[in-house]
Design a protein around this motif. Structure first.
Motif, PDB file in Angstrom:
ATOM      1  N   MET A  86      50.900  35.584  12.838  1.00 23.73           N
ATOM      2  CA  MET A  86      52.293  34.921  13.397  1.00 23.73           C
ATOM      3  C   MET A  86      52.755  36.659  13.811  1.00 23.73           C
ATOM      4  O   MET A  86      53.445  36.280  15.366  1.00 23.73           O
ATOM      5  N   VAL A  87      53.058  37.962  13.440  1.00 28.26           N
ATOM      6  CA  VAL A  87      53.191  38.950  14.017  1.00 28.26           C
ATOM      7  C   VAL A  87      52.482  39.560  14.558  1.00 28.26           C
ATOM      8  O   VAL A  87      52.736  39.857  15.873  1.00 28.26           O
ATOM      9  N   TYR A  88      51.053  39.655  14.142  1.00 24.19           N
ATOM     10  CA  TYR A  88      50.397  40.499  15.415  1.00 24.19           C
ATOM     11  C   TYR A  88      50.204  39.738  16.354  1.00 24.19           C
ATOM     12  O   TYR A  88      50.195  40.541  17.878  1.00 24.19           O
ATOM     13  N   CYS A  89      49.687  38.780  16.332  1.00 25.61           N
ATOM     14  CA  CYS A  89      49.315  37.742  17.746  1.00 25.61           C
ATOM     15  C   CYS A  89      50.171  37.299  18.535  1.00 25.61           C
ATOM     16  O   CYS A  89      50.221  36.983  19.627  1.00 25.61           O
ATOM     17  N   GLY A  90      50.982  37.423  17.974  1.00 26.83           N
ATOM     18  CA  GLY A  90      52.725  36.576  18.068  1.00 26.83           C
ATOM     19  C   GLY A  90      53.939  37.310  19.003  1.00 26.83           C
ATOM     20  O   GLY A  90      53.724  37.766  20.062  1.00 26.83           O
ATOM     21  N   GLN A  91      54.903  38.040  18.110  1.00 27.23           N
ATOM     22  CA  GLN A  91      55.387  38.362  18.269  1.00 27.23           C
ATOM     23  C   GLN A  91      54.776  40.469  19.509  1.00 27.23           C
ATOM     24  O   GLN A  91      55.830  40.770  20.300  1.00 27.23           O
ATOM     25  N   LEU A  92      54.447  40.414  17.714  1.00 27.61           N
ATOM     26  CA  LEU A  92      53.596  42.336  18.571  1.00 27.61           C
ATOM     27  C   LEU A  92      53.210  42.212  20.003  1.00 27.61           C
ATOM     28  O   LEU A  92      53.054  43.010  21.042  1.00 27.61           O
ATOM     29  N   ASN A  93      52.642  41.357  20.131  1.00 34.68           N
ATOM     30  CA  ASN A  93      50.880  40.844  21.513  1.00 34.68           C
ATOM     31  C   ASN A  93      51.849  40.736  22.438  1.00 34.68           C
ATOM     32  O   ASN A  93      51.388  41.758  23.625  1.00 34.68           O
ATOM     33  N   LYS A  94      52.649  40.006  21.825  1.00 36.36           N
ATOM     34  CA  LYS A  94      53.152  40.018  23.277  1.00 36.36           C
ATOM     35  C   LYS A  94      54.701  40.125  24.237  1.00 36.36           C
ATOM     36  O   LYS A  94      54.474  40.765  24.822  1.00 36.36           O
ATOM     37  N   GLY A  95      54.658  41.360  22.762  1.00 35.77           N
ATOM     38  CA  GLY A  95      56.461  42.531  22.642  1.00 35.77           C
ATOM     39  C   GLY A  95      55.422  42.982  23.619  1.00 35.77           C
ATOM     40  O   GLY A  95      55.810  44.139  24.527  1.00 35.77           O
ATOM     41  N   TRP A  96      54.360  43.853  22.947  1.00 32.46           N
ATOM     42  CA  TRP A  96      53.602  44.839  24.094  1.00 32.46           C
ATOM     43  C   TRP A  96      53.611  44.475  25.755  1.00 32.46           C
ATOM     44  O   TRP A  96      53.935  45.106  26.707  1.00 32.46           O
ATOM     45  N   VAL A  97      52.444  43.616  26.097  1.00 28.41           N
ATOM     46  CA  VAL A  97      51.855  42.945  27.060  1.00 28.41           C
ATOM     47  C   VAL A  97      53.933  42.847  27.725  1.00 28.41           C
ATOM     48  O   VAL A  97      53.763  42.832  29.072  1.00 28.41           O
ATOM     49  N   GLU A  98      54.981  42.296  27.945  1.00 26.33           N
ATOM     50  CA  GLU A  98      55.697  43.089  28.734  1.00 26.33           C
ATOM     51  C   GLU A  98      56.144  43.546  28.938  1.00 26.33           C
ATOM     52  O   GLU A  98      57.167  43.784  30.406  1.00 26.33           O
ATOM     53  N   ARG A  99      56.006  44.672  27.875  1.00 23.46           N
ATOM     54  CA  ARG A  99      56.794  45.898  27.814  1.00 23.46           C
ATOM     55  C   ARG A  99      55.422  46.674  29.223  1.00 23.46           C
ATOM     56  O   ARG A  99      56.165  47.564  30.464  1.00 23.46           O
ATOM     57  N   PHE A 100      54.341  46.188  29.210  1.00 21.41           N
ATOM     58  CA  PHE A 100      53.434  47.123  30.265  1.00 21.41           C
ATOM     59  C   PHE A 100      54.046  45.953  31.742  1.00 21.41           C
ATOM     60  O   PHE A 100      53.901  47.017  32.826  1.00 21.41           O
ATOM     61  N   GLN A 101      54.016  44.731  31.383  1.00 19.28           N
ATOM     62  CA  GLN A 101      54.023  43.800  32.647  1.00 19.28           C
ATOM     63  C   GLN A 101      55.987  44.586  33.449  1.00 19.28           C
ATOM     64  O   GLN A 101      56.000  44.802  34.467  1.00 19.28           O
ATOM     65  N   LYS A 102      56.643  44.668  32.161  1.00 16.54           N
ATOM     66  CA  LYS A 102      58.274  45.005  33.198  1.00 16.54           C
ATOM     67  C   LYS A 102      57.968  46.732  34.065  1.00 16.54           C
ATOM     68  O   LYS A 102      58.141  46.990  34.782  1.00 16.54           O
TER      69      LYS A 102
END
Length: 277
Positions: A86-102
């Protein structure tokens, strides 16, 4: 990256630690700058500290065990694995992807389960020391990355996508298994024949007298890495072990570097931190 595809010898694998004191925006800024500048990157991230907080909040606090060989790891029963995902694959992984996409990087977030990016054997039992006594734990979902799906990673890189990978991995029997992210990153760098593996954490590198940051060890010859294991405390032990495995498999160099500073990856690649190789 060349028109004919990624030049494998130029790939850099970056492992971002899970400490809450790392400067995530500075890390994302630097990785985006390097990627846009033409360096092919594979990112691996952790998330232990946030996972611990979430596990506490959910009434299933983390338990850590020490193996008979002296390495500390998370005790992973099925509920812990679910929280981990839940934490690694969800919140954190997608958080990093969002940062890079920005920042203009077309990142793709994946766990080691997806496409069997990380595959390995689930341990049938683990031998630990608890309260001074040796014990055997059998109901545990842990393992070690033994195979890396480089075809999938290279396909993503060739397509202009930056892979962002997180544990867990997948067992040969198709079960999710908790694996050490540092050693997973090391195996990934080794399988890709990467030019460098950069491991970012909340310290400037390997310290001779932890936590005194003025005692940074700047250079280690690969042939002497075993001698420096005595300076590795707690989680740093697995980082040093992963570095040794990566170098033995042909990775050009490994750098333990500070993830709290500006341009952390660029500075590591220019020689700051603890450079091995």
């Amino acid at each position: 990256m060349s028109d004919g595809g990624v030049v494998v010898e130029e790939i850099v694998v970056v492992k971002i630690g899970g400490g809450l004191d790392l400067d995530h925006d500075a890390i994302a800024d630097d990785i985006a700058k390097l990627w846009i500048g033409g360096i092919p990157l594979v990112v691996v991230h952790g998330g232990a500290e946030l996972t611990n907080k979430v596990a506490e909040a959910l009434g299933h606090p983390p338990e850590f065990v020490t193996s008979v060989s002296g390495y500390t790891s998370r005790r992973t029963d099925r509920r812990t694995l679910e929280i981990f995902e839940m934490v690694y694959c969800g919140q954190l992984n997608k958080g990093w992807v969002e940062r890079f996409q920005k920042r203009g990087v077309n990142a793709v977030g994946l766990s080691g389960i997806d496409g069997r990016i990380w595959e390995g054997k689930r341990k049938k039992s683990i031998r630990v020391i608890k309260g001074g006594r040796r014990m055997v734990i059998r109901d545990d979902y842990t393992g070690r990355v033994e195979k890396v799906n480089t075809g999938l990673l290279l396909s993503l890189l060739d397509g202009g996508f930056m892979p962002v990978i997180t544990p867990p991995a997948i067992s040969y029997e198709g079960e999710a298994i908790n694996v050490d992210g540092d050693r997973g990153a090391a195996m990934t760098a080794a399988a890709l024949g990467a030019a460098a593996l950069v491991i970012l954490s909340g310290v400037p590198g390997l310290l001779e007298r932890f936590p005194d940051e003025s005692t940074l060890i700047h250079r280690i010859a690969p042939s002497e890495i075993d001698r420096f294991m005595e300076f590795a405390k707690d989680r740093m032990k697995k980082k040093v072990l992963g570095a040794k495995e990566a170098l033995e498999a042909g990775v050009g160099r490994v750098v333990f570097a500070d993830g709290r500073v500006e341009d952390p990856v660029s500075r590591a690649l220019s020689g700051e931190g603890t450079v091995i190789g």
